[in-house]
Design a protein around this motif. Sequence first.
Motif, PDB file in Angstrom:
ATOM      1  N   ALA A  36       0.819  -1.211   0.000  1.00 55.99           N
ATOM      2  CA  ALA A  36       0.000   0.000   0.000  1.00 55.99           C
ATOM      3  C   ALA A  36       0.855   1.264   0.000  1.00 55.99           C
ATOM      4  O   ALA A  36       0.424   2.311  -0.498  1.00 55.99           O
ATOM      5  N   LEU A  37       2.051   1.177   0.542  1.00 52.33           N
ATOM      6  CA  LEU A  37       2.928   2.347   0.629  1.00 52.33           C
ATOM      7  C   LEU A  37       3.763   2.545  -0.630  1.00 52.33           C
ATOM      8  O   LEU A  37       4.480   3.545  -0.745  1.00 52.33           O
ATOM      9  N   ALA A  51      -1.774   2.238 -11.103  1.00 54.37           N
ATOM     10  CA  ALA A  51      -3.041   1.493 -11.131  1.00 54.37           C
ATOM     11  C   ALA A  51      -3.751   1.651  -9.794  1.00 54.37           C
ATOM     12  O   ALA A  51      -3.492   0.926  -8.834  1.00 54.37           O
ATOM     13  N   THR A  52      -4.664   2.611  -9.705  1.00 52.36           N
ATOM     14  CA  THR A  52      -5.294   2.934  -8.422  1.00 52.36           C
ATOM     15  C   THR A  52      -6.222   1.832  -7.931  1.00 52.36           C
ATOM     16  O   THR A  52      -6.483   1.734  -6.731  1.00 52.36           O
ATOM     17  N   ALA A  53      -6.730   0.997  -8.831  1.00 52.42           N
ATOM     18  CA  ALA A  53      -7.636  -0.073  -8.403  1.00 52.42           C
ATOM     19  C   ALA A  53      -6.943  -1.037  -7.452  1.00 52.42           C
ATOM     20  O   ALA A  53      -7.591  -1.610  -6.564  1.00 52.42           O
ATOM     21  N   ALA A  88      -8.820   0.416   9.277  1.00 52.42           N
ATOM     22  CA  ALA A  88      -9.421   1.418   8.400  1.00 52.42           C
ATOM     23  C   ALA A  88      -8.791   2.791   8.631  1.00 52.42           C
ATOM     24  O   ALA A  88      -8.479   3.514   7.676  1.00 52.42           O
ATOM     25  N   LEU A  89      -8.579   3.146   9.890  1.00 50.66           N
ATOM     26  CA  LEU A  89      -7.987   4.453  10.188  1.00 50.66           C
ATOM     27  C   LEU A  89      -6.549   4.524   9.702  1.00 50.66           C
ATOM     28  O   LEU A  89      -6.085   5.588   9.263  1.00 50.66           O
ATOM     29  N   TRP A  90      -5.820   3.412   9.760  1.00 46.92           N
ATOM     30  CA  TRP A  90      -4.455   3.387   9.210  1.00 46.92           C
ATOM     31  C   TRP A  90      -4.498   3.729   7.727  1.00 46.92           C
ATOM     32  O   TRP A  90      -3.674   4.524   7.232  1.00 46.92           O
ATOM     33  N   CYS A  91      -5.426   3.140   7.001  1.00 46.01           N
ATOM     34  CA  CYS A  91      -5.535   3.406   5.565  1.00 46.01           C
ATOM     35  C   CYS A  91      -5.844   4.877   5.303  1.00 46.01           C
ATOM     36  O   CYS A  91      -5.265   5.491   4.394  1.00 46.01           O
ATOM     37  N   LEU A  92      -6.740   5.461   6.076  1.00 47.38           N
ATOM     38  CA  LEU A  92      -7.066   6.869   5.884  1.00 47.38           C
ATOM     39  C   LEU A  92      -5.867   7.763   6.143  1.00 47.38           C
ATOM     40  O   LEU A  92      -5.650   8.763   5.443  1.00 47.38           O
ATOM     41  N   LYS A  93      -5.053   7.393   7.119  1.00 50.58           N
ATOM     42  CA  LYS A  93      -3.899   8.229   7.479  1.00 50.58           C
ATOM     43  C   LYS A  93      -2.818   8.252   6.403  1.00 50.58           C
ATOM     44  O   LYS A  93      -1.966   9.146   6.395  1.00 50.58           O
ATOM     45  N   GLN A  94      -2.842   7.299   5.494  1.00 46.75           N
ATOM     46  CA  GLN A  94      -1.830   7.278   4.436  1.00 46.75           C
ATOM     47  C   GLN A  94      -2.114   8.318   3.361  1.00 46.75           C
ATOM     48  O   GLN A  94      -1.271   8.583   2.500  1.00 46.75           O
ATOM     49  N   ASP A  95      -3.314   8.892   3.388  1.00 42.82           N
ATOM     50  CA  ASP A  95      -3.714   9.948   2.459  1.00 42.82           C
ATOM     51  C   ASP A  95      -3.590   9.499   0.999  1.00 42.82           C
ATOM     52  O   ASP A  95      -3.085  10.231   0.141  1.00 42.82           O
ATOM     53  N   VAL A  96      -4.025   8.273   0.751  1.00 42.59           N
ATOM     54  CA  VAL A  96      -4.105   7.732  -0.613  1.00 42.59           C
ATOM     55  C   VAL A  96      -5.586   7.464  -0.871  1.00 42.59           C
ATOM     56  O   VAL A  96      -6.168   6.568  -0.267  1.00 42.59           O
ATOM     57  N   GLU A  97      -6.173   8.235  -1.753  1.00 46.12           N
ATOM     58  CA  GLU A  97      -7.628   8.265  -1.880  1.00 46.12           C
ATOM     59  C   GLU A  97      -8.242   6.889  -2.117  1.00 46.12           C
ATOM     60  O   GLU A  97      -9.211   6.499  -1.458  1.00 46.12           O
ATOM     61  N   HIS A  98      -7.699   6.125  -3.037  1.00 47.47           N
ATOM     62  CA  HIS A  98      -8.301   4.833  -3.352  1.00 47.47           C
ATOM     63  C   HIS A  98      -8.032   3.788  -2.267  1.00 47.47           C
ATOM     64  O   HIS A  98      -8.834   2.863  -2.093  1.00 47.47           O
ATOM     65  N   LEU A  99      -6.944   3.931  -1.549  1.00 45.38           N
ATOM     66  CA  LEU A  99      -6.693   3.057  -0.399  1.00 45.38           C
ATOM     67  C   LEU A  99      -7.768   3.304   0.659  1.00 45.38           C
ATOM     68  O   LEU A  99      -8.335   2.356   1.229  1.00 45.38           O
ATOM     69  N   ALA A 100      -8.068   4.574   0.908  1.00 43.04           N
ATOM     70  CA  ALA A 100      -9.123   4.921   1.865  1.00 43.04           C
ATOM     71  C   ALA A 100     -10.481   4.431   1.380  1.00 43.04           C
ATOM     72  O   ALA A 100     -11.276   3.899   2.160  1.00 43.04           O
ATOM     73  N   ASP A 101     -10.740   4.596   0.093  1.00 34.95           N
ATOM     74  CA  ASP A 101     -12.014   4.158  -0.460  1.00 34.95           C
ATOM     75  C   ASP A 101     -12.185   2.646  -0.308  1.00 34.95           C
ATOM     76  O   ASP A 101     -13.250   2.164   0.064  1.00 34.95           O
ATOM     77  N   GLY A 102     -11.123   1.899  -0.579  1.00 28.28           N
ATOM     78  CA  GLY A 102     -11.190   0.445  -0.420  1.00 28.28           C
ATOM     79  C   GLY A 102     -11.399   0.037   1.016  1.00 28.28           C
ATOM     80  O   GLY A 102     -12.149  -0.901   1.308  1.00 28.28           O
ATOM     81  N   TYR A 131     -12.240  12.776   7.355  1.00 27.25           N
ATOM     82  CA  TYR A 131     -11.539  12.420   6.124  1.00 27.25           C
ATOM     83  C   TYR A 131     -12.480  12.525   4.924  1.00 27.25           C
ATOM     84  O   TYR A 131     -12.128  13.089   3.883  1.00 27.25           O
ATOM     85  N   THR A 132     -13.680  11.997   5.067  1.00 25.11           N
ATOM     86  CA  THR A 132     -14.631  11.985   3.964  1.00 25.11           C
ATOM     87  C   THR A 132     -14.975  13.398   3.514  1.00 25.11           C
ATOM     88  O   THR A 132     -14.956  13.722   2.314  1.00 25.11           O
TER      89      THR A 132
END
Length: 210
Positions: free
Chosen positions: A79-80, A85-87, A110-124, A147-148
Amino acid sequence: MTLTRNEALSLLTDSLSARRRRGAKRLRVLADPTTAAQVRAALEHEVLDERTWETQYQMVMALGMTGSRGDVELLKRLALQPRSATAVNTALGDAIVRLGREVDNDPAPALWCLKQDVEHLADGALRGVAMLRLKFPDAAINDILDYTEANFRDRNHKYLPYWPVVAAAGWSGPRLRAFLIRCSQDDRQIIADAATEALNGRYGNHVSVL
């Protein structure tokens, strides 16, 4: 013809990406934890070729359905990594939520993913939260709403706000209700419908997950 477990596993090492993808999709459906080690090995090899992003997506999703918390380090490492390929990032967020929780309703992955500030990672990640119908404490809900409201504004990615709205069907609170009321008035019908369902505590019919 429907693939058996062993047939699907054998396809993971096929020379053709489309056949490897077919095997991964079948293993994702079977969700058999005894296949996780082979799925992980195939994924680690697959990510070396950025051209096969569709196959990588299915392998990540298959690992999310078969793996364990021991696979989360690999998923976070992937993820980092920057990628076009954003998918693939969407699949990684989903899988991290599925495998990374210490307890069923643990918001930390989920909060870890949001903190990475990668839009599609957060969406997933939020897609995983919604599909699993996770119930979060108020502090985590506020972080997700922060975040949303700050990030999911790009009209070219019209479905990005969809999953936090769906997930909100299992949450509560005055701020959340105000958020859902705003979303119920959105000019994008998919968002408005999901928000209306969530206001009534219903998850509705999720958009198909690829």
